[in-house]
Design an enzyme around this catalytic site. Structure first.
Site, PDB file in Angstrom:
ATOM      1  N   HIS A 249       2.342  -6.324   3.604  1.00  0.00           N
ATOM      2  CA  HIS A 249       0.990  -5.801   4.255  1.00  0.00           C
ATOM      3  C   HIS A 249       1.218  -4.463   4.574  1.00  0.00           C
ATOM      4  O   HIS A 249       2.289  -4.305   5.084  1.00  0.00           O
ATOM      5  CB  HIS A 249       0.404  -6.757   5.356  1.00  0.00           C
ATOM      6  N   GLU A 307      -3.740 -13.827   1.987  1.00  0.00           N
ATOM      7  CA  GLU A 307      -4.377 -14.391   0.878  1.00  0.00           C
ATOM      8  C   GLU A 307      -3.589 -15.379   0.129  1.00  0.00           C
ATOM      9  O   GLU A 307      -3.802 -16.382  -0.467  1.00  0.00           O
ATOM     10  CB  GLU A 307      -4.173 -13.068  -0.344  1.00  0.00           C
TER      11      GLU A 307
HETATM   12  N1  COA Z   1       6.135  -7.932  -3.609  1.00  0.00           N
HETATM   13  C1  COA Z   1       7.452  -7.113  -3.932  1.00  0.00           C
HETATM   14  N2  COA Z   1       7.452  -5.861  -3.692  1.00  0.00           N
HETATM   15  C2  COA Z   1       6.700  -5.545  -2.478  1.00  0.00           C
HETATM   16  C3  COA Z   1       5.606  -6.112  -2.052  1.00  0.00           C
HETATM   17  C4  COA Z   1       5.264  -7.213  -2.926  1.00  0.00           C
HETATM   18  N3  COA Z   1       4.433  -8.359  -2.397  1.00  0.00           N
HETATM   19  N4  COA Z   1       4.731  -5.226  -1.073  1.00  0.00           N
HETATM   20  C5  COA Z   1       5.499  -4.333  -1.149  1.00  0.00           C
HETATM   21  N5  COA Z   1       6.560  -4.517  -1.735  1.00  0.00           N
HETATM   22  C6  COA Z   1       7.767  -3.502  -1.939  1.00  0.00           C
HETATM   23  C7  COA Z   1       7.006  -2.099  -2.692  1.00  0.00           C
HETATM   24  O1  COA Z   1       7.151  -2.068  -3.866  1.00  0.00           O
HETATM   25  C8  COA Z   1       7.931  -0.976  -1.845  1.00  0.00           C
HETATM   26  O2  COA Z   1       8.962  -0.922  -2.501  1.00  0.00           O
HETATM   27  P1  COA Z   1       9.600   0.573  -2.754  1.00  0.00           P
HETATM   28  O3  COA Z   1       9.813   1.153  -1.645  1.00  0.00           O
HETATM   29  O4  COA Z   1      10.694   0.556  -3.456  1.00  0.00           O
HETATM   30  O5  COA Z   1       8.523   1.167  -3.731  1.00  0.00           O
HETATM   31  C9  COA Z   1       8.129  -1.444  -0.397  1.00  0.00           C
HETATM   32  O6  COA Z   1       8.037  -2.952  -0.436  1.00  0.00           O
HETATM   33  C10 COA Z   1       7.188  -1.020   0.707  1.00  0.00           C
HETATM   34  O7  COA Z   1       5.763  -1.257   0.303  1.00  0.00           O
HETATM   35  P2  COA Z   1       4.825  -1.125   1.521  1.00  0.00           P
HETATM   36  O8  COA Z   1       4.621   0.375   1.672  1.00  0.00           O
HETATM   37  O9  COA Z   1       4.988  -2.056   2.695  1.00  0.00           O
HETATM   38  O10 COA Z   1       3.510  -1.643   0.637  1.00  0.00           O
HETATM   39  P3  COA Z   1       1.989  -1.025   1.031  1.00  0.00           P
HETATM   40  O11 COA Z   1       1.732  -1.015   2.498  1.00  0.00           O
HETATM   41  O12 COA Z   1       1.857   0.075  -0.016  1.00  0.00           O
HETATM   42  O13 COA Z   1       1.144  -2.360   0.331  1.00  0.00           O
HETATM   43  C11 COA Z   1       0.402  -4.421  -0.063  1.00  0.00           C
HETATM   44  C12 COA Z   1       0.662  -3.469   0.926  1.00  0.00           C
HETATM   45  C13 COA Z   1      -0.354  -5.498   0.590  1.00  0.00           C
HETATM   46  C14 COA Z   1      -0.475  -3.686  -1.236  1.00  0.00           C
HETATM   47  C15 COA Z   1       1.761  -5.002  -0.850  1.00  0.00           C
HETATM   48  O14 COA Z   1       2.487  -5.553   0.151  1.00  0.00           O
HETATM   49  C16 COA Z   1       1.081  -5.752  -1.791  1.00  0.00           C
HETATM   50  O15 COA Z   1       1.250  -5.273  -2.985  1.00  0.00           O
HETATM   51  N6  COA Z   1       1.517  -6.999  -1.909  1.00  0.00           N
HETATM   52  C17 COA Z   1       0.915  -7.852  -2.877  1.00  0.00           C
HETATM   53  C18 COA Z   1      -0.496  -8.025  -3.315  1.00  0.00           C
HETATM   54  C19 COA Z   1      -1.174  -8.596  -2.006  1.00  0.00           C
HETATM   55  O16 COA Z   1      -0.863  -9.677  -1.637  1.00  0.00           O
HETATM   56  N7  COA Z   1      -2.332  -8.296  -1.758  1.00  0.00           N
HETATM   57  C20 COA Z   1      -3.270  -8.847  -0.643  1.00  0.00           C
HETATM   58  C21 COA Z   1      -3.159  -7.894   0.544  1.00  0.00           C
HETATM   59  S1  COA Z   1      -3.881  -8.629   2.164  1.00  0.00           S
END
Ligand code: COA
Length: 362
Positions: A249, A307
């Site tokens: 998140h 989710e």
């Molecule tokens: N699975 C695998 N890796 C993940 C991840 C996940 N669900 N969520 C974050 N990461 C990784 C990213 O790729 C990033 O890696 P990097 O630094 O090597 O590029 C690292 O963790 C940090 O990511 P972060 O900055 O915390 O993510 P964000 O704030 O840009 O994204 C979300 C937040 C929710 C978009 C992201 O966690 C995600 O894509 N989750 C899956 C989709 C989901 O559940 N969506 C519903 C949201 S309520």
């Protein structure tokens, strides 16, 4: 020249809001002055809408709102024949966008908000029925909104299923400056109308990084099949460069507090005799995913988000997975409309800056 770009706008405050508070460090969410932990089971969707929309001119009592939503569901059902092929779209969010986009932005802000909220539920249910080759079901204007939505989707609504969906709708009704709410506020800030604002918000919610994850979460649980298959499956997914749906998140550095609320709602369904075979599997997958992600990203807390247990709850309530994202919209539209009203009251156009990195003349 503008300063360096904040590509994801993290940490950038773009509005003052009295609607909800997301505390990512402590894992706490307050909606309309209620801790989300205490909201579910205590406030109906109508009562919460009334509180979120308290500032909208023309606000009525909760009882009148419940009746008005019923009338507007009946009205929206009568419009289905005029919507052309919109509700035949393969994707539920496309259907909702195409159908809601045809509504006229007329009437007072309050009346239009009630109409849109009712239409979201009716169009979601009608799309889902048509997708299954069934006729859309007439709304029952005397029923509560959540109960009627379950009935329009499934033909009948047990008290437990209606309560499960009501818990879900109130839990996801608002959540700070998430991407779709921001979209709605940007549109409202230009002086545009509420129909345009919620249609734009639908487009933002549709993406898998926002509201498009719960269906894929269920697909993931199906693909994993058994708790002892979780680690291998998750490792393979990450190796292929894909993200684990339902994990991580932007704001929370803890477990998403809404996940706990929805998990408890699944437990209640179980106690009430509804079979929820996926709960044990879901917990095992959550723990495996947390362990693996902790090892990969020791500096970033990637925990379960709303989710993940949305998928488990809505599935346990007997609702079709293709409708999960539209159902998210049915709850979140309450927050979008409240933010549209709040944004309008600021009277300020949202118009940020960009940094030009293209070629310069001379
Ligand atoms: N699975 C695998 N890796 C993940 C991840 C996940 N669900 N969520 C974050 N990461 C990784 C990213 O790729 C990033 O890696 P990097 O630094 O090597 O590029 C690292 O963790 C940090 O990511 P972060 O900055 O915390 O993510 P964000 O704030 O840009 O994204 C979300 C937040 C929710 C978009 C992201 O966690 C995600 O894509 N989750 C899956 C989709 C989901 O559940 N969506 C519903 C949201 S309520």
């Amino acid at each position: 020249m503008a300063q360096s770009a904040a590509s994801g706008l993290e940490g950038v405050v773009v509005a003052d809001t009295a609607l909800s508070e997301v505390d990512g460090e402590r894992g706490r969410l307050v909606i309309a002055g209620h801790d989300v932990e205490r909201l579910s089971g205590h406030l109906s969707f109508e009562a919460l809408c009334r509180e979120l929309w308290a500032g909208v001119p023309g606000a009525t009592s909760t009882l009148e709102l419940r009746a008005a939503l019923g009338r507007e569901r009946a009205w929206a059902f009568g419009r289905i024949a005029d919507l052309g092929r919109a509700l035949h779209a393969a994707d539920g969010m496309d259907a909702l966008r195409g159908a809601v986009g045809q509504l006229a932005a007329e009437g007072t802000a309050w009346d239009l908000g009630v109409r849109l909220t009712a239409a979201f539920a009716v169009f979601t249910a009608a799309w889902s029925r048509l997708r299954e080759g069934l006729e859309p079901l007439q709304p029952d204007p005397g029923a509560g909104h959540a109960e009627d939505l379950v009935r329009m989707l499934r033909g009948k609504a047990t008290t437990h299923r209606a309560a499960a969906l009501e818990s879900y709708l109130v839990t996801v009704s608002d959540h700070g400056m998430n991407a779709s709410t921001f979209t709605a506020r940007v549109i409202a800030s230009t002086g545009s109308d509420a129909v345009s604002a919620v249609v734009g918000a639908l487009g933002a919610l549709k993406g898998p990084l926002h509201g498009g994850a719960p269906g894929p979460v269920l697909d993931m649980l199906d693909a994993i099949g058994k708790p002892d298959g979780a680690v291998d499956w998750l490792e393979r997914e990450l190796l292929a460069g894909r993200r684990i749906m339902g994990m991580g998140h932007r704001i929370y550095r803890t477990r998403d507090p809404r996940a706990a609320v929805l998990e408890r709602a699944v437990e209640r369904l179980e106690q009430e005799g509804h079979r929820t075979p996926r709960l044990v599997l879901a917990r095992a997958v959550e723990h495996a995913a947390e362990d693996i992600l902790r090892r990969r990203h020791p500096d970033r807390a990637l925990r379960v988000n709303v989710e993940f247990y949305t998928a488990v709850l809505l599935d346990a309530a007997g609702l079709p997975r293709e409708a999960f994202s539209p159902l998210f919209a049915c709850g979140r539209v309450a927050g979008w409309l409240a933010h549209v009203d709040e944004q309008r009251r600021t009277g300020r156009l949202i118009r940020p800056d960009s940094r030009y990195v293209g070629p310069h003349l001379d």
